[in-house]
Write an enzyme that holds these catalytic residues in place. Structure first.
Site: not given
Length: 248
Positions: A49, A51-52, A54, A56, A75, A181, A220
């Site tokens: 999905g 970037t950022n 959720g 990880t 990554d 980053y 959430s």
């Protein structure tokens, strides 16, 4: 030393018989171990999905809840900065497949599948009450998380289940701005490279891939975790039921 009053042939016969019983016992134990290993199943889960989104965080929470579970992060397969191309605007092209050692990633997953080993043990109580630990004791789970999981055909051959986290543009940009980053995002990098590449690969994925479960990244963490965990439990049940039918 022979017992008094017993012919040597009789004693030898008893010793040999006891040895046979011991060998049979070891043999049965070995058969059980072989059958147990043969009964082991593996489940490779894709958690892809935006970037950022959720990914990880969700992967690490699932690892704590699911027994025999490992995680792998895409990554970790980025090429060194010196090997990543730069476009005419000076943007490093990190959000493309060519910026990753994809062959190495596939090889790593294959090696995990062959070994069936896991460093993971469930460290938190299961979220359901269906005795998940016992149900999955012979199943090994690998959760692979990354931003470009479903646009590389050799990977698409491996998934048992695929999830894809989405975010609207404004929320994704806001979250991205709070992250640090290395190398750092240059001015205009999100709008000029990150978001266009996300849309490009997402469109390609939707044209070629199927059976992807889309997840709303604005929900959430608890809600996302509950949904994905319970969905994986259902997959484990199907896997076990299918195995029982084969061995019946």
């Amino acid at each position: 030393m022979l017992e008094a009053g017993l012919p040597s042939q009789f004693v030898l016969c008893v010793v040999l018989k006891e040895a046979e019983v011991f060998v049979d016992s070891v043999s049965d134990s070995g058969k059980e171990e072989l059958e147990r290993k043969q009964a082991m199943k593996i489940l490779v889960i894709g958690l892809g999905g935006v970037t950022n989104g959720g990914k990880t965080t969700l992967a690490e929470k699932l690892k704590k809840l699911l027994p025999n579970c490992d995680t792998l992060c895409q990554d970790d397969f980025f090429k060194p900065e010196s090997e990543v191309e730069t476009d005419e605007r000076g943007f490093k092209l990190y959000d493309v497949l060519d910026a990753l050692y994809m062959d190495e990633m596939v090889k790593t997953i294959h090696n995990w599948m062959k070994s069936h080993t896991s460093s993971g043990v469930a460290t938190e109580e299961p979220m359901d009450t269906c005795n998940s630990l016992k149900m999955t004791e012979d199943v090994y789970i690998l959760i692979v998380e990354g931003f470009l999981l479903y646009n590389y055909e050799p990977l698409n051959e491996l998934w048992n289940r695929r999830y894809f986290l989405t975010l609207p543009y404004e929320e994704c940009k806001r979250r991205r701005s709070t992250r640090v980053y290395q190398p750092a995002d240059t001015p205009g990098y999100f709008d000029g490279h990150v978001w266009p590449m996300y849309l490009k690969y997402k469109n390609e994925m939707e044209e070629s891939a199927s059976n992807i479960v889309y997840l709303d990244g604005t929900k959430s963490q608890e809600e996302l975790l509950s949904y994905v965990y319970n969905d994986i439990i259902q997959e484990l049940k199907k896997l076990r039921e299918g195995n029982q039918q084969v061995t019946a």
